[in-house]
Motif scaffolding. Sequence first.
Motif, PDB file in Angstrom:
ATOM      1  N   ALA A 192       0.968   4.842  11.513  1.00 32.51           N
ATOM      2  CA  ALA A 192      -0.155   3.960  11.236  1.00 32.51           C
ATOM      3  C   ALA A 192       0.238   2.524  11.529  1.00 32.51           C
ATOM      4  O   ALA A 192       1.399   2.135  11.341  1.00 32.51           O
ATOM      5  CB  ALA A 192      -0.589   4.101   9.778  1.00 32.51           C
ATOM      6  N   ALA A 193      -0.714   1.741  12.012  1.00 35.48           N
ATOM      7  CA  ALA A 193      -0.443   0.323  12.283  1.00 35.48           C
ATOM      8  C   ALA A 193       0.094  -0.353  11.030  1.00 35.48           C
ATOM      9  O   ALA A 193      -0.353  -0.078   9.920  1.00 35.48           O
ATOM     10  CB  ALA A 193      -1.717  -0.369  12.766  1.00 35.48           C
ATOM     11  N   GLU A 194       1.078  -1.223  11.225  1.00 33.93           N
ATOM     12  CA  GLU A 194       1.769  -1.987  10.181  1.00 33.93           C
ATOM     13  C   GLU A 194       2.829  -1.168   9.443  1.00 33.93           C
ATOM     14  O   GLU A 194       3.484  -1.683   8.541  1.00 33.93           O
ATOM     15  CB  GLU A 194       0.799  -2.612   9.179  1.00 33.93           C
ATOM     16  N   SER A 195       3.029   0.100   9.816  1.00 29.56           N
ATOM     17  CA  SER A 195       4.107   0.874   9.215  1.00 29.56           C
ATOM     18  C   SER A 195       5.457   0.298   9.619  1.00 29.56           C
ATOM     19  O   SER A 195       5.636  -0.198  10.735  1.00 29.56           O
ATOM     20  CB  SER A 195       4.044   2.332   9.674  1.00 29.56           C
ATOM     21  N   VAL A 196       6.419   0.362   8.715  1.00 33.12           N
ATOM     22  CA  VAL A 196       7.796  -0.044   8.995  1.00 33.12           C
ATOM     23  C   VAL A 196       8.704   1.146   8.717  1.00 33.12           C
ATOM     24  O   VAL A 196       8.643   1.737   7.634  1.00 33.12           O
ATOM     25  CB  VAL A 196       8.226  -1.246   8.128  1.00 33.12           C
ATOM     26  N   VAL A 197       9.517   1.527   9.691  1.00 35.04           N
ATOM     27  CA  VAL A 197      10.455   2.631   9.507  1.00 35.04           C
ATOM     28  C   VAL A 197      11.832   2.223  10.003  1.00 35.04           C
ATOM     29  O   VAL A 197      11.971   1.338  10.844  1.00 35.04           O
ATOM     30  CB  VAL A 197      10.000   3.911  10.250  1.00 35.04           C
ATOM     31  N   HIS A 198      12.851   2.877   9.458  1.00 36.71           N
ATOM     32  CA  HIS A 198      14.229   2.646   9.875  1.00 36.71           C
ATOM     33  C   HIS A 198      14.532   3.485  11.103  1.00 36.71           C
ATOM     34  O   HIS A 198      13.989   4.574  11.283  1.00 36.71           O
ATOM     35  CB  HIS A 198      15.214   3.057   8.778  1.00 36.71           C
ATOM     36  N   ASN A 199      15.441   3.008  11.925  1.00 38.17           N
ATOM     37  CA  ASN A 199      15.976   3.833  12.984  1.00 38.17           C
ATOM     38  C   ASN A 199      16.720   5.010  12.363  1.00 38.17           C
ATOM     39  O   ASN A 199      17.299   4.890  11.280  1.00 38.17           O
ATOM     40  CB  ASN A 199      16.920   2.995  13.855  1.00 38.17           C
TER      41      ASN A 199
END
Length: 270
Positions: A192-199
């Motif tokens: 979803a737009a604006e999601s932040v995830v780690h590599n």
Amino acid sequence: MTPWFLDRLGAGSLEAPARRRGLQQLLGLGALGLAGCASRPHDAPGGVIAPAVRVAPFSAAAAGSALPAGWEPYVWRRDKPTTQYSVVADEQRHVLHAHAAGAASGLRCPVQIDPLAQPRLRFSWRTRSLIGPISVETAESDDSPARIILAFDGDMARLSLRERLIADQVELFTGHRMPYATLMYVWDGALAAESVVHNHRSSRVRYLAAESGAHRCGHWLHYERDVVADFRRAFGETPGPLISVGVLTDSDATKQVFNAWYGDISLAAS
């Protein structure tokens, strides 16, 4: 005998092929590479592009240029095809075109910018299509038609032992220094737009989904981001100096063909 670094990268119970995949994934992290030293530096005394106080504009380059002034190629996996970049005319301006056919390589512009003084990031991009379940959330689908990559300096001694080991391994096997932190704005197929995830290999690389899905493919999209706010949301701290800005169109995980166009990238006080 399995090399020690494969054991270090893989979980203790993993078989050797899985550990090798772990190393390949680590060495395939475009975000790590685009931030470090250039693979083929040039343009300045001694062969190194001097950090600039602004991001070099694509619009100033002549159409047909393979490498805009101030930018340098970054190839971190020489066993993979490279993404083809060139400056083209589009809607009465010059922009950067990227063509990736199962490829993975980027361009980077070394800079020395204080994001606290110039927090407003402006960029634009367009992509022709986005097909299938691609997402930076998993290693198996970690492709994106368009990415803007920001690399930040910082105190590496503050990182965990695991993160420092990863940084050492990246430098050992690629010859490129990993930055303190990398924030990547991506066009993602699933998040979803604006999601932040780690590599999936390093928590010092984090993705922010600036765009999601295929419904706006074919259109120029323009963005203005607060880099300091985004960095704080992604990493929970205030960013240090910005040392590199990169672009990356990659399709090596899913073997698709992507075409993307990038407009000028800039940072400003307001």
